[in-house]
Motif scaffolding. Structure first.
Motif, PDB file in Angstrom:
ATOM      1  N   ASN A   1      56.911  27.805  22.026  1.00  0.00           N
ATOM      2  CA  ASN A   1      56.833  26.349  21.903  1.00  0.00           C
ATOM      3  C   ASN A   1      56.599  25.634  23.232  1.00  0.00           C
ATOM      4  N   ASP A   2      56.270  26.393  24.298  1.00  0.00           N
ATOM      5  CA  ASP A   2      55.866  25.766  25.554  1.00  0.00           C
ATOM      6  C   ASP A   2      54.543  25.049  25.339  1.00  0.00           C
ATOM      7  N   GLN A   3      54.367  23.934  26.025  1.00  0.00           N
ATOM      8  CA  GLN A   3      53.089  23.224  25.887  1.00  0.00           C
ATOM      9  C   GLN A   3      52.334  23.186  27.153  1.00  0.00           C
TER      10      GLN A   3
END
Length: 84
Positions: A82-84
């Protein structure tokens, strides 16, 4: 090919298969995997000059060694889902 078969295990490679390929040409084939990094390599020796009844196409081929390398996907250790 014999030397590769003998020497690669001394350098951390595991031999999975060594012998004739399952093909019409029956070329010598060596399959190995690096024990630490899990890279896999397939090495095939193609010697059309030694074929008993070479086809027109095979007569034009040169003796060669084919090497295929596959490696596992690299995963960044800093990556978090879920890192952007």
């Amino acid at each position: 090919m014999d030397r590769l078969h003998r020497e690669l295990p001394k350098h951390g490679w595991k031999v999975y298969r060594y012998g004739e390929a399952n093909s019409k040409a029956r070329q010598l084939r060596l399959e190995v995997e690096d024990k630490k990094e899990h890279h896999t390599v397939t090495i095939e020796l193609s010697l059309p000059s030694t074929y008993p009844n070479p086809s027109k196409w095979e007569k034009k081929m040169r003796d060669s060694i084919s090497i295929s390398l596959a490696s596992p996907c690299y995963v960044d250790k800093a990556y978090k889902p879920n890192d952007q």
